[in-house]
Each structure stands twice: as C-alpha cells, then as structure tokens.
Design an enzyme around this catalytic site. Structure first.
Site, mmCIF file in Angstrom:
data_model
loop_
_atom_site.group_PDB
_atom_site.id
_atom_site.type_symbol
_atom_site.label_atom_id
_atom_site.label_comp_id
_atom_site.label_asym_id
_atom_site.label_seq_id
_atom_site.Cartn_x
_atom_site.Cartn_y
_atom_site.Cartn_z
ATOM 1 N N GLU A 88 6.233 -6.169 5.071
ATOM 2 C CA GLU A 88 6.407 -6.952 3.843
ATOM 3 C C GLU A 88 7.246 -6.199 2.811
ATOM 4 O O GLU A 88 7.090 -4.993 2.625
ATOM 5 C CB GLU A 88 5.046 -7.302 3.252
ATOM 6 C CG GLU A 88 4.316 -8.301 4.129
ATOM 7 C CD GLU A 88 3.034 -8.804 3.496
ATOM 8 O OE1 GLU A 88 2.816 -10.019 3.512
ATOM 9 O OE2 GLU A 88 2.262 -7.985 2.997
ATOM 10 N N CYS A 112 -8.352 2.299 3.677
ATOM 11 C CA CYS A 112 -9.108 2.229 2.416
ATOM 12 C C CYS A 112 -9.915 0.925 2.409
ATOM 13 O O CYS A 112 -9.419 -0.125 2.831
ATOM 14 C CB CYS A 112 -8.164 2.291 1.218
ATOM 15 S SG CYS A 112 -7.206 3.817 1.184
ATOM 16 N N CYS A 115 -8.591 -2.463 0.844
ATOM 17 C CA CYS A 115 -7.171 -2.756 1.023
ATOM 18 C C CYS A 115 -6.915 -3.688 2.208
ATOM 19 O O CYS A 115 -7.327 -3.395 3.335
ATOM 20 C CB CYS A 115 -6.432 -1.439 1.227
ATOM 21 S SG CYS A 115 -4.712 -1.664 1.655
ATOM 22 N N GLY A 154 1.340 0.659 3.649
ATOM 23 C CA GLY A 154 1.287 2.018 4.185
ATOM 24 C C GLY A 154 1.398 3.106 3.139
ATOM 25 O O GLY A 154 1.907 2.884 2.042
ATOM 26 N N CYS A 332 -0.100 0.988 -3.689
ATOM 27 C CA CYS A 332 -0.035 0.452 -2.340
ATOM 28 C C CYS A 332 -1.317 -0.325 -2.099
ATOM 29 O O CYS A 332 -2.308 -0.148 -2.788
ATOM 30 C CB CYS A 332 0.131 1.559 -1.310
ATOM 31 S SG CYS A 332 -1.191 2.760 -1.278
HETATM 32 S S1 SF4 Z 1 -1.861 0.932 2.144
HETATM 33 FE FE1 SF4 Z 1 -2.579 2.403 0.583
HETATM 34 S S2 SF4 Z 1 -4.517 1.521 -0.150
HETATM 35 FE FE2 SF4 Z 1 -4.021 0.514 1.799
HETATM 36 S S3 SF4 Z 1 -5.119 1.657 3.397
HETATM 37 FE FE3 SF4 Z 1 -3.057 2.509 3.218
HETATM 38 S S4 SF4 Z 1 -3.236 4.198 1.764
HETATM 39 FE FE4 SF4 Z 1 -5.062 2.919 1.523
#
Ligand code: SF4
Length: 339
Positions: A88, A112, A115, A154, A332
C-alpha cells in the site's frame, strides 16, 4: 552504492550489446528523473537499443496497480508485486505540496497487537525496486512527490535493503532527494538508528511509542523486549542533537489501555529527561482506526483532548492529528485497513 536490480539488468544488456558505458547513466537518468514511462519514449537513445530493451524489460515498474482509492487530498494505491504480494502507498496533495507515504514490507513480521499490518497472515520484505517503484509510479505520471515518508506497511529499519533504498532516494544519479525531504517512522530498532545517525543524520525521524511503560509496551509491541525505551531514547537523542529538527513521537490512543493520566505523566518524564533536546520531541496523538478483528477501540475525543492538555501542562509539545493524511504520516500501522 549498489545499483538497483532494474539498473543491474540494463547494465548487463548494454554490455552484451557492446554499448558505450555512458549509455547507462543516460538511461538511468531517463528512468528516475523523467516522465518517460517506457524505453520507447526515451528518444535520445537509438531505435534499435530501445527495441532491444523493451523486448527484454517490457515493464519499467516491478509493481502493478490493483486498486486506486481517491479522497479529497489523498490517493491510496494498492500495488501487487510480481508474486502478488499486496503493497500500500498513499500520495497526498495539499495545495500543490505533495508527499508520498511508501511501504517497506507487504505485511510486517513485528506483530504489534493493535496493528492491522502486523495481523496480516504473511509478511515479506520488499526489495529496492519494489520500494522505490512506489515513487517511480508517480514520477512516470509527471507527479514527482516533494517529500517521501517511509511509514507505510512494515518497520523500515528491519528491511535488509533500507540503506540501499536511502542511497537510491538521495543519489543524484537516481531520484536526488535531499535528506531533509525524507522521513522514517520506526518502532526503535536501535542498531540501525545508530547507523542512521552516522550515515543519514539529516533524515527526519518519527518514533512509534504507543506506551511509555516498558512492560506494557512489550505486550503491545513485542520488539520492545529487544530495544527498551531508554535505549531507543538515547539513540533518538543523538539524532536530534545532530540534525536539530523535531522528532515526532507517535502515540495511537487506545481506549482504557494507554490513555490514563499516569501514561501522560510517564511520557512527560521520559521526554523531560532528554535535557536540552527535550523541546524537539513533539508528541502526535493519533486516533486509532478500528478494523475488523481488533480487540482495541479508539479513545474518546474528549479523553484525547484532556490527555493533550495534560501533556502541555507538563511541558510536552503535542498535537492531536485528525486528518487521515496527517495520521498515516504519523506512524506505521495506520495504513493497512484504513479507508
Ligand atoms: S507496521 Fe509498525 S505498528 Fe505494524 S506491526 Fe509493523 S512495526 Fe508494528
């Protein structure tokens, strides 16, 4: 610096064809700095060579567009890699000032708890072409973005190619962006933060904090076990001393999880410990985007407002981010699942 996989392939074709070495620089410039969307449009190279390159590399981009969603100031694109991994990207245009938010992974292995990206069933690190082609897509449309934010899907600082990506973004032979036009959002991967301080000290940073307590943060963000808050703040403090620019501390407000007075007090304690640099740490309070399967809900607006006032009283600069574009630039994990 290492050339991108795309340029390596072109180099090989030119060598096999006995072309002069200056051709590579000429073609690289056409690819990364012009809107010529295919070799056919690169009229400063011979017809024979254009045809040869087109037949061997029919698509300049390693990504294809699956869907496009337009909102007032933002355009979100779902790309697919050659292996059909979703990626994305969001392009934002505020009165002609443009920013692109790019992804370094399809999914994310850090998992996380809050997320949507971290909950995707699989994750893959994107290669240099797959990351930088998100920008190249817009360059080819004649819409070179003014600023790059690496905050999509990511954690950028665990991508093994991230420093090659930064080379490609900043090299005059490629995109030629100034470091100050690039921002990275990280959960705090300390060894690569230290490397970034040495190699790209002028790049802007955002730190995804989401809890000021190590024990709680470990539950929300398992990576905290490897890189606890004190170690991360120490690396961030060095960065802020080098570039004298704000570091944005992203804080997604989760109802009854991280929105209490004791959380505000502890955020203030951590930032006030940073000495002379403390005024350059700016907290962004971000409303959580609830997605299906999420066990979390967003804090109430009134609660967020009170949290913000309390932080201000404690001497902490902060802003409540409301706008979608502002939010995805903030941390993120705000991209996947957002509309
Ligand atoms: S994108 Fe960012 S918030 Fe989501 S799992 Fe990965 S490190 Fe964690």
């Amino acid at each position: 610096m290492k050339d991108t996989p795309k340029i390596e392939l072109i180099k090989q074709i030119l060598e096999e064809s006995g072309e002069k070495t200056f051709r590579l620089a000429q073609i690289r410039k056409q690819i990364y700095q012009s809107s010529a969307a295919s070799f056919d449009k690169m009229t400063d190279i011979s017809l024979g060579l254009r045809q040869k390159l087109s037949s061997k590399i029919p698509n300049l981009l390693s990504l294809t567009v699956a869907t496009t969603t337009n909102n007032t100031n933002t355009q979100k694109i779902l790309f697919l890699t050659a292996n059909k991994h979703p990626v994305e990207t969001v392009f934002m245009d505020y009165n002609g000032h443009t920013t692109i938010c790019i992804s370094t992974h399809s999914g994310c292995p850090l998992g996380c708890e809050f997320c949507a990206t971290g909950k995707m069933p699989s994750s893959k690190s994107l290669n240099v072409d797959e990351i930088t082609d998100q920008i190249l897509h817009f360059v080819k449309l004649g819409k070179r973005p003014d600023n790059i934010v690496i905050m999509g899907m990511g954690e950028p600082l665990i991508n093994p190619d991230i420093f090659n990506v930064l080379d490609v973004l900043t090299s005059k032979d490629y995109f030629g962006y100034g470091q100050r036009h690039i921002s990275i959002s990280t959960v705090g991967i300390v060894p690569n933060l230290i490397k970034l301080n040495k190699t790209y000290p002028q790049i802007n940073l955002a730190f995804s904090m989401h809890s000021p307590f190590d024990e709680e943060r470990e539950k929300l963000m398992p990576i905290n076990k490897a890189y606890p808050l004190d170690d991360v703040f120490s690396a961030l403090n060095k960065h802020v001393k080098l570039n004298k620019r704000k570091i944005f501390v992203s804080y997604i407000m989760l109802k009854n999880v991280n929105d209490s007075d004791s959380h505000a007090n502890e955020i203030a304690r951590l930032i006030n410990k940073q000495g002379d640099s403390k005024y350059l740490f700016h907290v962004n309070l971000i409303k959580f985007h609830k997605y299906e399967q999420s066990i979390f809900t967003p804090s109430d607006n009134e609660k967020i407002r009170r949290f913000s006032i309390m932080l201000k009283r404690l001497g902490i600069n902060n802003t409540i981010r409301k706008d979608f574009g502002e939010e995805i630039k903030g941390a993120c994990g705000q991209l996947a699942g957002s509309k």
